[in-house]
Design a protein around this motif. Structure first.
Motif, mmCIF file in Angstrom:
data_model
loop_
_atom_site.group_PDB
_atom_site.id
_atom_site.type_symbol
_atom_site.label_atom_id
_atom_site.label_comp_id
_atom_site.label_asym_id
_atom_site.label_seq_id
_atom_site.Cartn_x
_atom_site.Cartn_y
_atom_site.Cartn_z
ATOM 1 N N THR A 47 0.791 -1.354 -0.131
ATOM 2 C CA THR A 47 0.148 0.065 -0.012
ATOM 3 C C THR A 47 1.064 0.999 0.153
ATOM 4 O O THR A 47 0.628 2.325 -0.714
ATOM 5 N N GLY A 48 2.147 1.556 0.235
ATOM 6 C CA GLY A 48 2.837 2.790 0.563
ATOM 7 C C GLY A 48 3.859 2.437 -0.796
ATOM 8 O O GLY A 48 4.513 3.812 -0.849
ATOM 9 N N VAL A 49 4.041 1.495 -0.505
ATOM 10 C CA VAL A 49 5.355 1.406 -2.308
ATOM 11 C C VAL A 49 4.852 1.538 -3.441
ATOM 12 O O VAL A 49 4.989 1.958 -4.076
ATOM 13 N N PHE A 50 4.383 0.026 -3.857
ATOM 14 C CA PHE A 50 3.981 -0.874 -4.803
ATOM 15 C C PHE A 50 2.406 -0.095 -5.623
ATOM 16 O O PHE A 50 2.850 0.588 -6.442
ATOM 17 N N ILE A 51 1.299 0.115 -4.600
ATOM 18 C CA ILE A 51 0.293 0.460 -5.197
ATOM 19 C C ILE A 51 0.701 2.296 -5.919
ATOM 20 O O ILE A 51 0.383 2.602 -7.095
ATOM 21 N N PRO A 52 1.736 3.293 -4.872
ATOM 22 C CA PRO A 52 1.693 4.879 -5.582
ATOM 23 C C PRO A 52 2.522 4.598 -6.526
ATOM 24 O O PRO A 52 2.317 4.915 -7.659
ATOM 25 N N ARG A 53 3.380 3.371 -6.914
ATOM 26 C CA ARG A 53 4.168 2.982 -8.062
ATOM 27 C C ARG A 53 3.528 2.707 -9.308
ATOM 28 O O ARG A 53 3.870 3.601 -10.240
ATOM 29 N N LYS A 55 0.419 3.766 -9.663
ATOM 30 C CA LYS A 55 -0.192 5.179 -10.255
ATOM 31 C C LYS A 55 0.343 5.966 -10.986
ATOM 32 O O LYS A 55 0.073 6.902 -11.632
ATOM 33 N N ALA A 56 1.963 6.304 -10.268
ATOM 34 C CA ALA A 56 2.119 6.680 -10.871
ATOM 35 C C ALA A 56 3.088 6.556 -13.284
ATOM 36 O O ALA A 56 2.904 7.548 -13.550
ATOM 37 N N PHE A 57 2.227 5.367 -13.027
ATOM 38 C CA PHE A 57 2.697 5.266 -14.102
ATOM 39 C C PHE A 57 1.761 4.415 -15.121
ATOM 40 O O PHE A 57 1.394 4.144 -16.119
ATOM 41 N N GLY A 65 -0.258 0.207 -16.942
ATOM 42 C CA GLY A 65 -0.275 -0.327 -15.549
ATOM 43 C C GLY A 65 0.001 -1.400 -15.659
ATOM 44 O O GLY A 65 0.218 -1.928 -16.321
ATOM 45 N N VAL A 66 -0.601 -1.662 -14.750
ATOM 46 C CA VAL A 66 -0.903 -4.018 -14.045
ATOM 47 C C VAL A 66 -1.978 -4.051 -14.423
ATOM 48 O O VAL A 66 -3.153 -3.989 -14.071
ATOM 49 N N ARG A 84 4.654 0.041 -19.254
ATOM 50 C CA ARG A 84 4.657 1.085 -18.540
ATOM 51 C C ARG A 84 6.141 1.539 -19.525
ATOM 52 O O ARG A 84 6.560 0.590 -19.892
ATOM 53 N N PRO A 85 6.496 2.792 -19.937
ATOM 54 C CA PRO A 85 7.814 3.178 -20.248
ATOM 55 C C PRO A 85 8.603 2.635 -20.122
ATOM 56 O O PRO A 85 8.878 2.434 -18.461
#
Length: 183
Positions: A47-53, A55-57, A65-66, A84-85
């Protein structure tokens, strides 16, 4: 973007509501072996690292996305495909070269599901006009490298990669579909 079902699989974009699913895949030390030495991901890391990552791409219109992969015969969520790029989390992201990545539950390994899923996602992106694809793996991750080869990717080079989540040596495989009439 919508991805049509393949013979055995269906696809849905991953969102915040899929945190438990993402966490569950990362609870197998063998699944995580080539990513971080086998360390299980915590719920807080999801929730703190993977999901924000993610969202970023993520850009749903472009297919970035995933993508959650569900086996149609069992309705089990068996893994995911990342789009993702290439080099997104570096100073030089390549928006004209999409990186494909995958992570699947161990009990599904050896059945061709990762290859089928990656091929289906790649083909959907190709139909949208994307022609360049890449994938990376640690040099000793022979299973992921085998998937890359089955997709028709070719070895390109090795890089020393570093971002907030991963630091290490990676092999890079590429595919340029603009030179292929049909696949």
């Amino acid at each position: 973007m919508y991805i049509d079902d393949s013979e055995r699989l269906s696809f849905e974009p991953v969102s915040e509501k899929d945190a438990e699913f993402l966490w569950s895949i990362d609870q197998d030390e063998e699944v995580m072996r080539f990513l971080n030495g086998g360390k299980k991901t915590t719920r807080e890391e999801v929730t703190g690292v993977f999901i924000p990552r993610i969202k970023a791409f993520s850009n749903p219109a472009l297919g970035w996305g995933v993508w959650r992969v569900t086996e149609k015969a069992t309705s089990e969520d068996v893994g995911w495909i990342l789009v993702r790029p290439m080099l997104f989390f570096t100073a030089t992201p390549q928006t004209d070269n999409l990186e494909l990545g995958w992570r699947f539950k161990r009990h599904t390994w050896g059945r061709g599901l990762a290859t089928e899923a990656a091929r289906t996602v790649r083909d959907a992106l190709f139909d949208m006009g994307v022609e360049k694809f890449s994938a990376t793996a640690t040099p000793d991750n022979t299973a992921s490298i085998a998937v890359m080869k089955k997709l028709g990717m070719e070895y390109s080079h090795e890089i020393d990669y570093e971002d907030e989540v991963f630091q290490g040596r990676l092999v890079v495989y590429n595919q340029d579909l603009s030179r292929i009439v049909s696949f």
